[in-house]
Scaffold this motif. Structure first.
Motif, PDB file in Angstrom:
ATOM      1  N   TYR A   1     -32.839  31.916  -8.131  1.00  0.00           N
ATOM      2  CA  TYR A   1     -32.955  33.264  -7.060  1.00  0.00           C
ATOM      3  C   TYR A   1     -33.462  32.489  -5.630  1.00  0.00           C
ATOM      4  CZ  TYR A   1     -31.920  36.726 -10.387  1.00  0.00           C
ATOM      5  OH  TYR A   1     -31.726  37.211 -11.339  1.00  0.00           O
ATOM      6  N   ASP A   2     -33.195  33.015  -4.372  1.00  0.00           N
ATOM      7  CA  ASP A   2     -33.515  32.773  -3.442  1.00  0.00           C
ATOM      8  C   ASP A   2     -33.922  33.957  -2.452  1.00  0.00           C
ATOM      9  OD1 ASP A   2     -34.375  31.219  -1.121  1.00  0.00           O
ATOM     10  OD2 ASP A   2     -32.456  31.071  -0.322  1.00  0.00           O
TER      11      ASP A   2
ATOM     12  N   GLN B   1     -33.985  36.668   0.152  1.00  0.00           N
ATOM     13  CA  GLN B   1     -33.047  36.634   1.236  1.00  0.00           C
ATOM     14  C   GLN B   1     -33.648  36.785   2.747  1.00  0.00           C
ATOM     15  OE1 GLN B   1     -30.366  39.931  -0.120  1.00  0.00           O
ATOM     16  NE2 GLN B   1     -29.278  39.795   1.969  1.00  0.00           N
TER      17      GLN B   1
ATOM     18  N   ARG C   1     -35.734  48.974   3.896  1.00  0.00           N
ATOM     19  CA  ARG C   1     -35.572  47.377   3.810  1.00  0.00           C
ATOM     20  C   ARG C   1     -35.933  46.926   5.225  1.00  0.00           C
ATOM     21  NH1 ARG C   1     -30.985  44.504   0.487  1.00  0.00           N
ATOM     22  NH2 ARG C   1     -32.057  45.634  -0.944  1.00  0.00           N
TER      23      ARG C   1
ATOM     24  N   VAL D   1     -36.627  40.833  -1.222  1.00  0.00           N
ATOM     25  CA  VAL D   1     -35.140  40.988  -1.644  1.00  0.00           C
ATOM     26  C   VAL D   1     -34.761  39.728  -2.034  1.00  0.00           C
ATOM     27  CG1 VAL D   1     -33.064  41.808  -0.833  1.00  0.00           C
ATOM     28  CG2 VAL D   1     -35.192  42.762  -0.012  1.00  0.00           C
ATOM     29  N   ARG D   2     -34.124  39.419  -3.170  1.00  0.00           N
ATOM     30  CA  ARG D   2     -33.838  38.068  -3.782  1.00  0.00           C
ATOM     31  C   ARG D   2     -32.441  38.045  -4.095  1.00  0.00           C
ATOM     32  NH1 ARG D   2     -37.196  35.240  -7.601  1.00  0.00           N
ATOM     33  NH2 ARG D   2     -37.054  37.178  -8.970  1.00  0.00           N
ATOM     34  N   THR D   3     -31.579  37.178  -3.809  1.00  0.00           N
ATOM     35  CA  THR D   3     -30.317  36.896  -4.247  1.00  0.00           C
ATOM     36  C   THR D   3     -30.028  35.552  -5.030  1.00  0.00           C
ATOM     37  OG1 THR D   3     -29.713  36.108  -2.185  1.00  0.00           O
ATOM     38  CG2 THR D   3     -29.366  38.424  -2.459  1.00  0.00           C
ATOM     39  N   LEU D   4     -28.900  35.654  -5.827  1.00  0.00           N
ATOM     40  CA  LEU D   4     -28.782  34.472  -6.526  1.00  0.00           C
ATOM     41  C   LEU D   4     -27.943  33.496  -5.638  1.00  0.00           C
ATOM     42  CD1 LEU D   4     -29.002  34.025  -9.657  1.00  0.00           C
ATOM     43  CD2 LEU D   4     -26.528  34.587  -9.768  1.00  0.00           C
ATOM     44  N   ARG D   5     -28.830  32.238  -5.243  1.00  0.00           N
ATOM     45  CA  ARG D   5     -27.880  31.204  -4.491  1.00  0.00           C
ATOM     46  C   ARG D   5     -28.381  30.056  -4.989  1.00  0.00           C
ATOM     47  NH1 ARG D   5     -29.118  27.957   0.018  1.00  0.00           N
ATOM     48  NH2 ARG D   5     -30.947  28.443  -0.087  1.00  0.00           N
TER      49      ARG D   5
END
Lengths: 353, 350
Positions: free
Chosen positions: B63-64, B66, B91, B124-128
Motif C-alpha cells: 500500500y502507499d 495517497q 477527505r 488514505v492508502r491505495t495499492l501501488r
C-alpha cells in the motif's frame, strides 16, 4: 574401471534428453552456426598440430588446456599453501617472506586449555573451530534427517512427485547472498516472524543480538537452503530399491514399519552415508551465507573457520598470510579425513550394491 | 494445480485416507509454504515504499499513502479521512503536523486551514507497486555494471569450462597414452578440495599474473573443474569406438572427431555441466569478494552484499536488487526444472 569407485555416486546410465522448445530452434541454429564456425577455424590449427606430432599424441593436446589451468590454479597453490604456512611477515610474494618453520602452527595451537578458547593466543581461531564443530554436527544431523523424511514422503506420492520435488529443490539454486538477505528481511526487528510473535501476544525478539537465536537461525536457514539437494539424491536412492522386495515382505505379513526397518533402511544406507559425507564437507566450509546474515556475530557466536581464514588474510589490519595458510592447512586436513571416509564408504557401497 | 488436486484425493489404493496419507498431505503443504513464502514475501516487499516497509505489523500488500497536488503548495500533500466534530467524514490533505494537532486543507478549497486532532484522522492508502525501488538503483547505483560483470563471468566461465573439460574428458575417455591414469587420479583426488582451503596461494598466483581486479581472475581459476571432467569422461566412455574409427577412416582429423562426433553425442552431459557451471558462477561469492576490490568490477553477489552493508536502512533498494539477482536463476529453473532435478539425481554432484 577402478577409478569410478572413488566417486560418490555411480555414473548415470542415461541422462534425460534436453527439452526442445519450438521457438528456440532458430536461436539454437544460430548458435550452432557460430559454434561450427569457431570449431572449423580451430580445425585448421589443430589439424596442423596433428600432422606435426601424429594423431596418437593429440591426446596430450586435448588434456593440455585443462591440465594447465588445473596445475596453475589448484595443484601448484596446494603445494604453495604448505610453504606459506611455514613463513611469516606480511609480504605476499614468497621470496620476500622469512622462513619461520612451525611458528605459525605453534601460534595457532598455543592454548593453556584446548577446550576453552579464552586461554588460547589465537582465540578467534579456536572459537571458529568450536563454532564450526557445533554447526557441522547439528546442521548435518538435522539436515540429513529432514532430507530423508522429505524423500520418504515424496517417494509415496506418484503423480505430483515432480512438482513437489521442484518445490523442495528450488532454494538450492539461490545464491548464499540472496538466501541470507531473504531471511534477514524476515527475521529483522519489524519482520514477518516478529509480527507473528506479536499477534500471538508475545514480545518482539531481536534475533541477531542473541547468540542462541543467531546460531539457531544459521542452522535453520542453511538447512532450508541446502536440504533439497540431498533430498534429491536420497529420493533417487529410494527409487532404485526394487518394488518386488516390498511386495514380497507384504505377502509375508510385514507391516509398513517393519518393511521400512528391514528393507528401506539397510538398502538406503550407502546413499545415506554418501549424503552425510557430502553434507559434512560442505558444512565445514560454512561462510558466505552466515557472513551476510550475521557478519559472524553477535560477538563471535557465528564466526566460523573460513571466516577466520578470510579475515586473517584479506580483511584484517595486517595481512597475516602465514597464519591464514596454517589455519587452512588445518581445515584441509579435516576435509581430507572426510574425503578418505568418503572413499572407504564408496568402496563399501560398491560391494554392498 | 491439477497435480495438487490429484494428490489430495489420492490414497494408497484402499479407498480411504489413513494417518500416513494425512501426514503426507500436511507435510507437503507445510513444506511448500515454508519453501515459497520467504521468497514470495521478498518479492511482495520489494514493491513497497520505504514508509510501508517500516510499518509494524507489516501489511500483506504494497500500500502507499495517497497524496494530492494542492494549489499553493510545492509538494503533493498526503490525504487523510478525518472524522469531524459533528461525526461527518471529510477527505482532507495534511499541510503539517504540530504536536497532537494536524493542520489540514480541503484540496478543493485550499484557502481555509482546518485544525484536527491527529487521532481523528486515518491515512488514505491505495495499492501501488513502488517500481521506483527497481528503477532508482538501476540509474543511481552501479547495479547494471554488476549485472554485466556477472553475465560476462558466468557466460565466459561456462564456455571455457565446457570447452576445456570436454577436451580433457575426450582424451581421458578415448585415447591410450602414457600418464592417462595418473592425470585422471590427480584430477579426481582434488574433487573435494574447495578454493577456501587454498585462498592465499591462489590469490598470490592471480597477483603474480596481474589479474587482481580483473574479471579474468574470477573466470579462469575455477574453469578446470574436476567434477566436469569426471562427469563428461564417464559419459563419453559409453560412446562406441567404432563411430570414431569410421570417421577417422573417412579422413576426419582428431579435432573434427572431437567436435562433430563426440560433442553432439555427449550433449546431455554437457547440458548438465552447463547448468551447474551457470549455477556455480552466478552464485559464487567468496572468490570474487577477494579478487575484486574495485566496485566497478563487482559481480552481482559481491555488489549486493556490499550494497546491503552500506545501505543498511535502505531496505527498499536491497530487496528489489535481491529480486533481480534471483530472477535469472529462477527463470532458468522454471523452464528446465525437470531436466535439472533429474540431472542432479543421476549424477549426484553440485
Amino acid at each position: 574401471m577402478t577409478d569410478s569407485r572413488r566417486v560418490p555416486i555411480a555414473p548415470p546410465a542415461q541422462l534425460p534428453s534436453l527439452p526442445r522448445p519450438g521457438w528456440g530452434d532458430r536461436v539454437s541454429d544460430l548458435f550452432y552456426a557460430l559454434f561450427a564456425g569457431v570449431m572449423n577455424v580451430l580445425d585448421v590449427f589443430f589439424a596442423a598440430i596433428q600432422r606435426w606430432i601424429g594423431s596418437r599424441r593429440m591426446a596430450y593436446v586435448f588434456v593440455l588446456p585443462n591440465l594447465l589451468i588445473f596445475g596453475i590454479f589448484v595443484l601448484f597453490p596446494m603445494l604453495l599453501n604448505f610453504y606459506y604456512s611455514l613463513t611469516g611477515g606480511t609480504a605476499l610474494f614468497p621470496q620476500s617472506r622469512p622462513f619461520v618453520g612451525l611458528q605459525n602452527f605453534a601460534h595457532l595451537f598455543d592454548c593453556a586449555n584446548f577446550l576453552n578458547p579464552n586461554t588460547c593466543r589465537e582465540d578467534r581461531f579456536w572459537r571458529g573451530v568450536y563454532n564450526t564443530v557445533f554447526y557441522v554436527v547439528f546442521q548435518v544431523g538435522i539436515m540429513v534427517l529432514v532430507a530423508l523424511l522429505t524423500a520418504l514422503v515424496l517417494n509415496r506420492t506418484l503423480r505430483s512427485r515432480g512438482f513437489f520435488r521442484s518445490v523442495f529443490f528450488y532454494p538450492v539454486l539461490l545464491s548464499p547472498v540472496v538466501v541470507a538477505l531473504i531471511w534477514k528481511w524476515i527475521l529483522q526487528r519489524d519482520g514477518l516472524i516478529n509480527a507473528a510473535l506479536v499477534s500471538l501476544g508475545m514480545e518482539r525478539i531481536v534475533f541477531f543480538l542473541n547468540a542462541n537465536w543467531a546460531v539457531f537461525w544459521v542452522i535453520f536457514i542453511s538447512t532450508w537452503a541446502q536440504m533439497g539437494f540431498y533430498m534429491l539424491i536420497l529420493l533417487a536412492g529410494l527409487q532404485s530399491i526394487p518394488s518386488e522386495l516390498y511386495e514380497a515382505s507384504a505377502m509375508d505379513g510385514a507391516g509398513r514399519l517393519q518393511s521400512f526397518r528391514h528393507i528401506t533402511l539397510p538398502l538406503l544406507m550407502p546413499t545415506m552415508l554418501v549424503v552425510t559425507v557430502l553434507a559434512l564437507i560442505r558444512a565445514v566450509q560454512v561462510f558466505d551465507q552466515v557472513w551476510v546474515l550475521t557478519g559472524g556475530g553477535p560477538g563471535t557466536a557465528t564466526t566460523y573457520v573460513v571466516q577466520y581464514i578470510y579475515e586473517t588474510a584479506f580483511a584484517g589490519q595486517i595481512a597475516r598470510f602465514g597464519l591464514a595458510s596454517a589455519a587452512s592447512m588445518v581445515l584441509g586436513i579435516a576435509l581430507l579425513l572426510f574425503t578418505l571416509v568418503q572413499l572407504k564408504v564408496g568402496q563399501r557401497s560398491d560391494i554392498g550394491a | 494445480m491439477t497435480t495438487a488436486g490429484e494428490f489430495i484425493t489420492k490414497t494408497r489404493g484402499r479407498g480411504r485416507a489413513d494417518w500416513s496419507d494425512i501426514f503426507t498431505y500436511l507435510y507437503l503443504t507445510f513444506g511448500t509454504l515454508l519453501m515459497f513464502v520467504p521468497v514470495l514475501w521478498l518479492v511482495i516487499s520489494s514493491f513497497k515504499t520505504p514508509a510501508a516497509l517500516v510499518r509494524f505489523p507489516p501489511d500483506l500488500w504494497p500500500y502507499d499513502i495517497q497524496s494530492v497536488e494542492v494549489e499553493g503548495y510545492a509538494t503533493p500533500l498526503p490525504l487523510y479521512d478525518v472524522t469531524m466534530e459533528d461525526g461527518s467524514v471529510r477527505r482532507l490533505a495534511q499541510v503539517r503536523r504540530v504536536g497532537l494537532e494536524a493542520q489540514m486543507v480541503d484540496p478543493v478549497q485550499p484557502g481555509e486551514i482546518v485544525r484536527v486532532r491527529i487521532d481523528q484522522r486515518t491515512e488514505v492508502r491505495t495499492l501501488r507497486l513502488a517500481l521506483e525501488n527497481y528503477t532508482d538503483p538501476l540509474r543511481r547505483f552501479n547495479f547494471l555494471v554488476y549485472l554485466r560483470n556477472s553475465v560476462v563471468v558466468t557466460l565466459a566461465a561456462t564456455a571455457i569450462t565446457l570447452l576445456i573439460n570436454s577436451m580433457a574428458a575426450f582424451a581421458l575417455a578415448k585415447y591410450e597414452f602414457r600418464g592417462r591414469q595418473a592425470i585422471f587420479v590427480v584430477i579426481i583426488s582434488t574433487l573435494m578440495i574447495p578454493i577456501s582451503v587454498i585462498l592465499v596461494p591462489v590469490y598470490l598466483v592471480i597477483t603474480g599474473i596481474g589479474w587482481n581486479n580483473n574479471l579474468l581472475g574470477v573466470i579462469i581459476p575455477g574453469a578446470a573443474t574436476p567434477t566436469g571432467v569426471f562427469l563428461l569422461r564417464q559419459y563419453m566412455l559409453t560412446i562406441p569406438d567404432e563411430l570414431l574409427a569410421s570417421a577417422r577412416i573417412d579422413g576426419a582429423s582428431e579435432w573434427r572427431v572431437y567436435w562433430q562426433i563426440v560433442l553432439p553425442l555427449a550433449a546431455p552431459a554437457m547440458a548438465v555441466l552447463a547448468i551447474f557451471s551457470v549455477m556455480w558462477r552466478w552464485n559464487d561469492f567468496l572468490w570474487p569478494l577477494i579478487v575484486l576490490t574495485r566496485s566497478e568490477l563487482f559481480t552481482l553477489q559481491v555488489g549486493l552484499a556490499a550494497f546491503q552493508g552500506e545501505l543498511n536502512v535502505q531496505w527498499h533498494y536491497v530487496l528489489a536488487m535481491t529480486v533481480l539477482t534471483l530472477l535469472p536463476i529462477t527463470l532458468v529453473f522454471a523452464f528446465l526444472q525437470r531436466f535439472i532435478t533429474t540431472g542432479i539425481a543421476t549424477t549426484g554432484m553440485k
